[in-house]
Design a protein around this motif. Structure first.
Motif, PDB file in Angstrom:
ATOM      1  N   HIS A  87       1.124  -1.046   0.052  1.00  8.79           N
ATOM      2  CA  HIS A  87      -0.002  -0.179  -0.043  1.00  8.79           C
ATOM      3  C   HIS A  87       0.855   1.347  -0.102  1.00  8.79           C
ATOM      4  O   HIS A  87       1.416   1.877   0.979  1.00  8.79           O
ATOM      5  N   HIS A  89       1.961   5.156  -2.261  1.00 12.30           N
ATOM      6  CA  HIS A  89       1.346   6.197  -3.220  1.00 12.30           C
ATOM      7  C   HIS A  89       2.737   6.622  -3.925  1.00 12.30           C
ATOM      8  O   HIS A  89       3.178   7.928  -3.460  1.00 12.30           O
ATOM      9  N   CYS A 115      -5.850   3.619  -3.289  1.00 12.35           N
ATOM     10  CA  CYS A 115      -7.091   4.404  -2.735  1.00 12.35           C
ATOM     11  C   CYS A 115      -7.602   5.373  -3.945  1.00 12.35           C
ATOM     12  O   CYS A 115      -7.963   6.459  -3.726  1.00 12.35           O
ATOM     13  N   TYR A 188     -12.918   9.721  -1.281  1.00 12.47           N
ATOM     14  CA  TYR A 188     -12.163  10.982  -2.108  1.00 12.47           C
ATOM     15  C   TYR A 188     -13.165  11.199  -3.488  1.00 12.47           C
ATOM     16  O   TYR A 188     -13.836  10.425  -3.771  1.00 12.47           O
ATOM     17  N   HIS A 216      -9.834   1.598  -0.120  1.00 11.45           N
ATOM     18  CA  HIS A 216      -9.794   2.447   0.890  1.00 11.45           C
ATOM     19  C   HIS A 216     -11.323   2.799   0.929  1.00 11.45           C
ATOM     20  O   HIS A 216     -12.171   3.380   0.084  1.00 11.45           O
ATOM     21  N   HIS A 246      -5.056  -0.229   4.927  1.00 11.35           N
ATOM     22  CA  HIS A 246      -4.826   0.546   6.025  1.00 11.35           C
ATOM     23  C   HIS A 246      -6.125   0.210   6.922  1.00 11.35           C
ATOM     24  O   HIS A 246      -6.815   1.111   7.329  1.00 11.35           O
ATOM     25  N   ASP A 408       1.393   2.978   3.382  1.00  7.88           N
ATOM     26  CA  ASP A 408       0.629   3.963   2.830  1.00  7.88           C
ATOM     27  C   ASP A 408       1.499   5.274   2.514  1.00  7.88           C
ATOM     28  O   ASP A 408       0.681   6.443   2.537  1.00  7.88           O
TER      29      ASP A 408
HETATM   30 ZN   LIG Z   1      -6.172   5.436   1.520  1.00  9.35          ZN
END
Ligand SMILES: [Zn+2]
Length: 528
Positions: A87, A89, A115, A188, A216, A246, A408
């Protein structure tokens, strides 16, 4: 007869010459000797040497170090498979190809695109590694939010049949290009506007290619049970494995409810759904400031949101909803929210919303704090750290056999921001705090959660174990010293105790120094 003797003599002479030029017959590119091998299965450690050839583990056993072009004496150290962080980004990794924060934590493979946010051209994204080599291996998910934005912008509505087709085509192409699965980010913009059915429909395509659904979830607080049920439903209806990203409980009112949330996951597994979770081991999360604002306000993007906020009645409605949400979460104000990075005024970095509000207007009641948040949103937003979890919940999740360790985090550089320490400490914190200090896990089980479990879950068939024929991704550390040094106050500090990291046989960290080597590979999902 004489001729035969002469031939033998020439041969012996030739061999002697060879031996004097090369003192030993070289079989391996690198030999790691004397280490305690924790092989990633969860089995107790054993002592053996490892011979590496052409980027692979060629032999495990008793090996003379002289049989390697190079050798590392791992006496007193643990040798484990390189950690796989599922996980992350790291869409910007090509501008920071050393990925030093990950390497320093012992991480050798990353899964990005989480995510709901990824490159929409997976082929192009992974292909860049050819001209821009990386220190670590890289895999990606194809993200629902990015695909949706490309098909229909950031709008709060159901997609038209034509837009649905566009999204389906992008997801299918992503899977063909080697994505390991589909990700969503349902808090999001624009993922939050998707109904369950829209995601299930896309997940069916991913299922055909053998991918995973990583989410997510829509809620990690008051409505976390509903969100888990939605994730399970998508997995069961579309017929694919589910990874809850997460995994946590992030509202104070729900603290202590992990037996219930873990129970939902266990029940789904008992019914036959392949469902797993990942976790970073801190009681704070980190995401954008605008995640505190109502989703309807953010439709169409920040510029639209700003326009809406200019209307007095709308602004009042937002403030009312934020007060209600805060109350529901169980926090008395926003002192749990600290700024990681606010471009407009870097002096805010590291301070809580309560402290910033007090500084700005002399008092720090909830109404003024909300006004402060809205002002910061209108000035471009901020990255935040939210101290919203409970240690007992973190530990309960960590103990579950289906929990893997993931940061994350993005690729980091040392700058003026005060980011979440997880990006510089997560794996080391598990090994130092939760294994050595708290005895919550055995070393072998902790390593399993960072290696073979993520490899099995995300389909990396020749990684995650110390095994002959597997890729030579390895980490060497001192179990008596290993630990995180990054704190919430001083997050830009690398862990202690990790001395060597190998990626595909290449030494990216050697005796605590970054080598500059870039042996990373793109990890494409294979569906056969
Ligand atoms: Zn996330």
């Amino acid at each position: 007869m004489l001729a035969v003797v002469a031939t033998v003599m020439v041969f012996v002479l030739g061999l002697n010459q060879l031996q004097s030029a090369h003192p030993a017959v070289v079989n391996f590119d690198l030999v790691v000797t004397n280490g305690r091998i924790v092989d990633g299965t969860g089995n107790p450690w054993f002592r053996a040497d490892i011979g590496i050839k052409d980027g692979r583990i060629a032999r495990i056993g008793k090996i003379d170090p002289a049989h390697g072009s190079r050798s590392i004496d791992a006496k007193g150290q643990v040798v484990a498979p390189g950690f796989i962080d599922v996980h992350t980004h790291v869409e910007s990794i090509y501008s920071l190809p050393a990925a030093e924060n990950f390497v320093r934590m012992g991480v050798t493979s990353l899964v990005t695109g989480n995510c709901g946010s990824s490159a929409t051209d997976v082929g192009q994204f992974l292909g860049r590694i050819k001209e821009k080599p990386l220190a670590v291996n890289l895999a990606t998910l194809i993200a629902h939010g990015s695909v949706r934005r490309e098909a229909m912008g950031s709008n709060d509505r159901v997609p038209t049949p034509e837009e649905t087709k566009k999204m389906e085509a992008l997801v299918e192409q992503g899977m063909k290009d080697g994505a390991v699965g589909l990700s969503t980010g349902l808090i999001y913009v624009p993922g939050t506007y998707a109904k369950t059915e829209e995601i299930t429909n896309l997940a069916r395509i991913v299922a055909r290619y053998g991918g995973i659904y990583a989410t997510h979830m829509r809620n990690e607080g008051e409505f976390v049970a509903d969100a888990i049920r939605e994730s399970i439903q998508i997995g069961e209806q579309a017929g694919l494995p589910v990874e809850i990203s997460h995994f946590k409980i992030s509202s104070k009112k729900m603290w202590g409810q992990t037996p219930m949330t873990i129970g939902l996951v266990r029940d789904a597994r008992a019914r036959g759904l392949m469902i797993t979770v990942d976790q970073y081991v801190y009681t704070a999360s980190s995401t954008s400031l605008d995640s505190r604002l109502p989703t309807w306000l953010r439709a169409g993007g920040p510029e639209e949101g700003k326009k809406r906020l200019a209307d007095k009645a709308t602004r009042e409605q937002v403030i009312k909803e934020m007060k209600e949400a805060l109350k529901r979460s169980g926090f008395k104000d926003y002192s749990y929210a600290r700024v990681a990075n606010y471009q407009t005024d870097k002096s805010f970095n590291g301070k809580s919303i309560a402290e910033i509000t007090k500084q700005a207007v002399g008092k720090s009641d909830v109404s003024n704090q909300i006004e402060q948040i809205l002002t910061m949103y209108e000035s471009g937003g901020a990255g935040m750290v939210y101290h919203s979890m409970n240690e007992d919940d973190v530990q309960r999740i960590l103990r579950e056999p289906f929990t893997m360790i993931a940061s994350d985090s993005g690729v980091r550089e040392v700058d003026e921001s005060v980011p979440h320490p997880r990006g510089n400490g997560n794996n080391a914190r598990v090994l130092g705090r939760y294994v050595r200090e708290l005895h919550l896990l055995s070393l072998e089980d902790a390593i399993r959660k960072m290696t073979s479990l993520p490899a099995q879950t995300f389909g990396f068939r020749d990684r995650g174990l110390v095994r002959e024929g597997f890729a030579a991704d390895l980490v060497i550390f001192d179990e008596k010293v290993v630990g995180d040094r990054a704190t919430f106050e001083m997050p830009h500090q690398y862990p202690a105790g990790i001395s060597y990291v190998l990626v595909n046989g290449g030494l990216v960290l050697a005796n605590n120094e970054m080598s500059g080597e870039r042996p990373g590979q793109a990890l494409r999902h294979s569906n056969n």
